[in-house]
Design a protein around this motif. Structure first.
Motif, PDB file in Angstrom:
ATOM      1  N   PHE A   1       0.814  -1.210   0.000  1.00  0.00           N
ATOM      2  CA  PHE A   1       0.000   0.000   0.000  1.00  0.00           C
ATOM      3  C   PHE A   1       0.851   1.265   0.000  1.00  0.00           C
ATOM      4  O   PHE A   1       0.621   2.186  -0.806  1.00  0.00           O
ATOM      5  N   VAL A   2       1.836   1.326   0.868  1.00  0.00           N
ATOM      6  CA  VAL A   2       2.670   2.531   0.968  1.00  0.00           C
ATOM      7  C   VAL A   2       3.536   2.698  -0.280  1.00  0.00           C
ATOM      8  O   VAL A   2       3.720   3.816  -0.773  1.00  0.00           O
ATOM      9  N   PHE A   3       4.052   1.598  -0.800  1.00  0.00           N
ATOM     10  CA  PHE A   3       4.868   1.695  -2.017  1.00  0.00           C
ATOM     11  C   PHE A   3       4.047   2.275  -3.159  1.00  0.00           C
ATOM     12  O   PHE A   3       4.520   3.154  -3.891  1.00  0.00           O
ATOM     13  N   ALA A   4       2.800   1.812  -3.316  1.00  0.00           N
ATOM     14  CA  ALA A   4       1.946   2.321  -4.392  1.00  0.00           C
ATOM     15  C   ALA A   4       1.567   3.775  -4.153  1.00  0.00           C
ATOM     16  O   ALA A   4       1.638   4.612  -5.066  1.00  0.00           O
ATOM     17  N   GLY A   5       1.166   4.104  -2.923  1.00  0.00           N
ATOM     18  CA  GLY A   5       0.721   5.470  -2.635  1.00  0.00           C
ATOM     19  C   GLY A   5       1.845   6.482  -2.714  1.00  0.00           C
ATOM     20  O   GLY A   5       1.733   7.515  -3.395  1.00  0.00           O
ATOM     21  N   GLN A   6       2.942   6.204  -2.002  1.00  0.00           N
ATOM     22  CA  GLN A   6       4.083   7.120  -2.033  1.00  0.00           C
ATOM     23  C   GLN A   6       4.722   7.163  -3.418  1.00  0.00           C
ATOM     24  O   GLN A   6       5.112   8.227  -3.903  1.00  0.00           O
ATOM     25  N   GLY A   7       4.804   6.004  -4.055  1.00  0.00           N
ATOM     26  CA  GLY A   7       5.413   5.958  -5.386  1.00  0.00           C
ATOM     27  C   GLY A   7       4.654   6.777  -6.399  1.00  0.00           C
ATOM     28  O   GLY A   7       5.250   7.446  -7.254  1.00  0.00           O
TER      29      GLY A   7
ATOM     30  N   ALA B   1      -4.763  11.898  -8.739  1.00  0.00           N
ATOM     31  CA  ALA B   1      -3.850  10.764  -8.903  1.00  0.00           C
ATOM     32  C   ALA B   1      -3.566  10.097  -7.565  1.00  0.00           C
ATOM     33  O   ALA B   1      -3.534   8.870  -7.463  1.00  0.00           O
ATOM     34  N   ALA B   2      -3.371  10.904  -6.517  1.00  0.00           N
ATOM     35  CA  ALA B   2      -3.116  10.345  -5.183  1.00  0.00           C
ATOM     36  C   ALA B   2      -4.323   9.567  -4.683  1.00  0.00           C
ATOM     37  O   ALA B   2      -4.182   8.481  -4.094  1.00  0.00           O
ATOM     38  N   ALA B   3      -5.525  10.106  -4.908  1.00  0.00           N
ATOM     39  CA  ALA B   3      -6.741   9.423  -4.465  1.00  0.00           C
ATOM     40  C   ALA B   3      -6.895   8.078  -5.165  1.00  0.00           C
ATOM     41  O   ALA B   3      -7.227   7.063  -4.526  1.00  0.00           O
ATOM     42  N   LEU B   4      -6.654   8.056  -6.467  1.00  0.00           N
ATOM     43  CA  LEU B   4      -6.774   6.806  -7.217  1.00  0.00           C
ATOM     44  C   LEU B   4      -5.725   5.790  -6.790  1.00  0.00           C
ATOM     45  O   LEU B   4      -6.034   4.613  -6.562  1.00  0.00           O
ATOM     46  N   ALA B   5      -4.477   6.239  -6.655  1.00  0.00           N
ATOM     47  CA  ALA B   5      -3.399   5.314  -6.294  1.00  0.00           C
ATOM     48  C   ALA B   5      -3.625   4.726  -4.904  1.00  0.00           C
ATOM     49  O   ALA B   5      -3.451   3.520  -4.691  1.00  0.00           O
ATOM     50  N   HIS B   6      -4.010   5.561  -3.952  1.00  0.00           N
ATOM     51  CA  HIS B   6      -4.228   5.063  -2.600  1.00  0.00           C
ATOM     52  C   HIS B   6      -5.481   4.185  -2.529  1.00  0.00           C
ATOM     53  O   HIS B   6      -5.491   3.175  -1.819  1.00  0.00           O
ATOM     54  N   GLY B   7      -6.529   4.575  -3.244  1.00  0.00           N
ATOM     55  CA  GLY B   7      -7.738   3.766  -3.244  1.00  0.00           C
ATOM     56  C   GLY B   7      -7.505   2.397  -3.854  1.00  0.00           C
ATOM     57  O   GLY B   7      -7.886   1.370  -3.271  1.00  0.00           O
TER      58      GLY B   7
ATOM     59  N   VAL C   1      -6.201  -3.530  -2.960  1.00  0.00           N
ATOM     60  CA  VAL C   1      -5.372  -4.717  -3.133  1.00  0.00           C
ATOM     61  C   VAL C   1      -4.777  -5.162  -1.799  1.00  0.00           C
ATOM     62  O   VAL C   1      -4.799  -6.354  -1.452  1.00  0.00           O
ATOM     63  N   ALA C   2      -4.255  -4.209  -1.022  1.00  0.00           N
ATOM     64  CA  ALA C   2      -3.597  -4.548   0.237  1.00  0.00           C
ATOM     65  C   ALA C   2      -4.557  -5.208   1.218  1.00  0.00           C
ATOM     66  O   ALA C   2      -4.196  -6.173   1.902  1.00  0.00           O
ATOM     67  N   VAL C   3      -5.785  -4.701   1.303  1.00  0.00           N
ATOM     68  CA  VAL C   3      -6.778  -5.308   2.196  1.00  0.00           C
ATOM     69  C   VAL C   3      -7.181  -6.687   1.670  1.00  0.00           C
ATOM     70  O   VAL C   3      -7.312  -7.647   2.444  1.00  0.00           O
ATOM     71  N   SER C   4      -7.357  -6.794   0.372  1.00  0.00           N
ATOM     72  CA  SER C   4      -7.793  -8.062  -0.216  1.00  0.00           C
ATOM     73  C   SER C   4      -6.783  -9.179   0.032  1.00  0.00           C
ATOM     74  O   SER C   4      -7.160 -10.295   0.409  1.00  0.00           O
ATOM     75  N   VAL C   5      -5.496  -8.899  -0.164  1.00  0.00           N
ATOM     76  CA  VAL C   5      -4.493  -9.962  -0.048  1.00  0.00           C
ATOM     77  C   VAL C   5      -4.223 -10.343   1.403  1.00  0.00           C
ATOM     78  O   VAL C   5      -3.719 -11.441   1.677  1.00  0.00           O
ATOM     79  N   GLY C   6      -4.568  -9.451   2.349  1.00  0.00           N
ATOM     80  CA  GLY C   6      -4.338  -9.774   3.749  1.00  0.00           C
ATOM     81  C   GLY C   6      -5.570 -10.208   4.503  1.00  0.00           C
ATOM     82  O   GLY C   6      -5.470 -10.700   5.636  1.00  0.00           O
ATOM     83  N   ALA C   7      -6.743 -10.075   3.898  1.00  0.00           N
ATOM     84  CA  ALA C   7      -8.006 -10.291   4.620  1.00  0.00           C
ATOM     85  C   ALA C   7      -8.128 -11.688   5.211  1.00  0.00           C
ATOM     86  O   ALA C   7      -8.563 -11.856   6.348  1.00  0.00           O
ATOM     87  N   ASN C   8      -7.748 -12.716   4.457  1.00  0.00           N
ATOM     88  CA  ASN C   8      -7.937 -14.085   4.926  1.00  0.00           C
ATOM     89  C   ASN C   8      -6.863 -14.545   5.900  1.00  0.00           C
ATOM     90  O   ASN C   8      -6.969 -15.638   6.471  1.00  0.00           O
TER      91      ASN C   8
ATOM     92  N   GLY D   1     -11.297   0.989   0.100  1.00  0.00           N
ATOM     93  CA  GLY D   1     -10.484   1.755  -0.844  1.00  0.00           C
ATOM     94  C   GLY D   1     -11.187   3.015  -1.308  1.00  0.00           C
ATOM     95  O   GLY D   1     -10.570   4.083  -1.423  1.00  0.00           O
ATOM     96  N   PHE D   2     -12.497   2.911  -1.546  1.00  0.00           N
ATOM     97  CA  PHE D   2     -13.269   4.073  -2.005  1.00  0.00           C
ATOM     98  C   PHE D   2     -13.295   5.182  -0.961  1.00  0.00           C
ATOM     99  O   PHE D   2     -13.153   6.356  -1.296  1.00  0.00           O
ATOM    100  N   ILE D   3     -13.507   4.828   0.319  1.00  0.00           N
ATOM    101  CA  ILE D   3     -13.596   5.880   1.338  1.00  0.00           C
ATOM    102  C   ILE D   3     -12.254   6.563   1.526  1.00  0.00           C
ATOM    103  O   ILE D   3     -12.191   7.774   1.762  1.00  0.00           O
ATOM    104  N   VAL D   4     -11.169   5.820   1.386  1.00  0.00           N
ATOM    105  CA  VAL D   4      -9.849   6.454   1.480  1.00  0.00           C
ATOM    106  C   VAL D   4      -9.633   7.395   0.308  1.00  0.00           C
ATOM    107  O   VAL D   4      -9.164   8.531   0.483  1.00  0.00           O
ATOM    108  N   GLY D   5      -9.982   6.957  -0.904  1.00  0.00           N
ATOM    109  CA  GLY D   5      -9.843   7.834  -2.063  1.00  0.00           C
ATOM    110  C   GLY D   5     -10.694   9.086  -1.936  1.00  0.00           C
ATOM    111  O   GLY D   5     -10.237  10.198  -2.237  1.00  0.00           O
ATOM    112  N   ALA D   6     -11.932   8.928  -1.463  1.00  0.00           N
ATOM    113  CA  ALA D   6     -12.821  10.083  -1.296  1.00  0.00           C
ATOM    114  C   ALA D   6     -12.285  11.049  -0.244  1.00  0.00           C
ATOM    115  O   ALA D   6     -12.340  12.271  -0.416  1.00  0.00           O
ATOM    116  N   ASN D   7     -11.762  10.514   0.854  1.00  0.00           N
ATOM    117  CA  ASN D   7     -11.211  11.378   1.902  1.00  0.00           C
ATOM    118  C   ASN D   7      -9.967  12.122   1.444  1.00  0.00           C
ATOM    119  O   ASN D   7      -9.719  13.253   1.870  1.00  0.00           O
ATOM    120  N   ILE D   8      -9.179  11.488   0.585  1.00  0.00           N
ATOM    121  CA  ILE D   8      -8.008  12.188   0.042  1.00  0.00           C
ATOM    122  C   ILE D   8      -8.454  13.369  -0.820  1.00  0.00           C
ATOM    123  O   ILE D   8      -7.864  14.452  -0.769  1.00  0.00           O
TER     124      ILE D   8
END
Length: 255
Positions: free
Chosen positions: A37-43, A64-70, A75-82, A184-191
């Motif tokens: 998540f941080v690599f994608a957002g900061q990158g 661009a920041a909203a889309l990248a972080h969202g 992805v980050a939540v999906s791959v760690g959820a289980n 992801g959507f709420i983070v993008g909207a808040n950004i």
């Protein structure tokens, strides 16, 4: 605080919450998810700054920041959820703790893993871009530190409330399948709403990695205090008003 909430809050046994193989897998999952998540957002921010004059301070940079972080958080939540529940955020972990959905010991190690993931992501960006600075979070000139504090509380409240509604609530049903998208959507909207004012961290780990690598700690406490307070309020309100259960906390793999 109602007794059933107090009864659900637990420290946990070290052997079960830290040394157990499933716990170690959860810590590794939080580390990797936060790194992604941080690599994608900061990158994305670094790339946009390199390609444009105004960088992330422009309207296009904010989008661009909203889309990248969202997208990155989805992805980050999906791959760690289980494996770990896909917290990817100390504020989410803290909100889960005050609601009685994770023990103190496991929560502390989740946060350590998240912070390490953020630092490693920023170090990888620093080296792979030839030494470009990973920009730390900063307040808008017209904003006081207390304005920023409230802003971070409100934005993180929205994020953690969404996590509870779509991922933690035992009555979530089929909506649980879209939890990563909603988060992801709420983070993008808040950004889009707060990015021009505070940078819209909503996540102490996201602010911590760049601060370590750039060694810029200006107003850094805001990016801890605001999200932790907002996450705690969201966890308590949702747990008290909409869940109100008295059974044992959910296992980590279920939220």
């Amino acid at each position: 605080m109602p007794r059933y909430i107090v009864d659900r809050i637990a420290i946990g046994r070290y052997q079960d919450e830290v040394q157990h193989p499933s716990a170690i897998k959860a810590f590794v999952a939080e580390f990797i998810s936060t790194l992604i998540f941080v690599f994608a957002g900061q990158g994305s921010g670094m790339a946009f700054t390199k390609l444009t004059d105004g960088g992330s301070s422009t309207p296009a940079g904010l989008v661009a920041a909203a889309l990248a972080h969202g997208f990155g958080l989805f992805v980050a939540v999906s791959v760690g959820a289980n494996i770990s529940g896909g917290h990817v955020n100390p504020a989410v972990t803290f909100g889960a703790f005050v609601g009685g959905n994770i023990t103190l010991l496991r929560g502390v190690f989740y946060i350590i893993a998240q912070l390490l993931g953020s630092v490693v992501a920023c170090l990888l960006l620093f080296f792979s871009t030839g030494g470009l600075t990973t920009a730390g979070f900063a307040l808008s000139a017209e904003l006081s530190i207390w304005n920023a504090f409230v802003f971070e509380i409100v934005m993180t409240f929205g994020l953690v409330y969404t996590v509870y509604a779509t991922a933690v609530d035992p009555k979530k049903g089929d909506i649980g399948t879209i939890a990563p998208i909603a988060i992801g959507f709420i983070v993008g909207a808040n950004i889009l709403a707060g990015g021009a004012f505070t940078g819209a961290s909503m996540n102490p780990a996201v602010a911590f990695g760049p601060a370590v690598v750039s060694w810029d700690w200006a107003n850094h406490w805001v990016y801890w205090a605001g999200p932790l307070v907002g996450g705690a309020i969201a966890g308590l309100i949702y747990e008290l008003l909409f869940i109100g259960r008295t059974h044992e906390p959910l296992p980590a793999s279920e939220y």
